[in-house]
Design an enzyme around this catalytic site. Sequence first.
Site, PDB file in Angstrom:
ATOM      1  N   ARG A   1      15.515  23.386 -46.225  1.00  0.00           N
ATOM      2  CA  ARG A   1      15.299  24.162 -44.995  1.00  0.00           C
ATOM      3  C   ARG A   1      14.463  23.391 -43.979  1.00  0.00           C
ATOM      4  NH1 ARG A   1      12.332  29.059 -46.246  1.00  0.00           N
ATOM      5  NH2 ARG A   1      11.525  27.750 -47.885  1.00  0.00           N
TER       6      ARG A   1
ATOM      7  N   ASN B   1      16.703  30.568 -47.312  1.00  0.00           N
ATOM      8  CA  ASN B   1      17.180  30.588 -48.695  1.00  0.00           C
ATOM      9  C   ASN B   1      17.774  31.954 -48.986  1.00  0.00           C
ATOM     10  OD1 ASN B   1      16.326  27.999 -49.283  1.00  0.00           O
ATOM     11  ND2 ASN B   1      14.407  28.649 -50.214  1.00  0.00           N
TER      12      ASN B   1
END
Length: 97
Positions: free
Chosen positions: A23, A41
């Site tokens: 990320r 996520n």
Amino acid sequence: MSTTHTITRHLRITGRVQGVCYRASMTEEATRLGLQGWVRNRKDGSVEALAQGPASAVQALIDWARQGPRLARVDGVLVTAVEDGVTLSGFVQREMV
């Protein structure tokens, strides 16, 4: 296709993509490319993202997503067009869903 045409794409990335700075790395890459959107996520172990910007920059992020950061193992990237006129600002990490 014009490189200045703004497009929005939803990405679902599977593989070993959590716990490997995926990320943070995607946020850095998207910001470098001048894109708007978010990444997060998912509880199933995948990563989900929404990217908006010039078609060429969105495609560059999709290409990056297929490799990810050094520690990631990407098994697949599902890309879906988003046509609903969503307007995004900045590129951020969101909470897990």
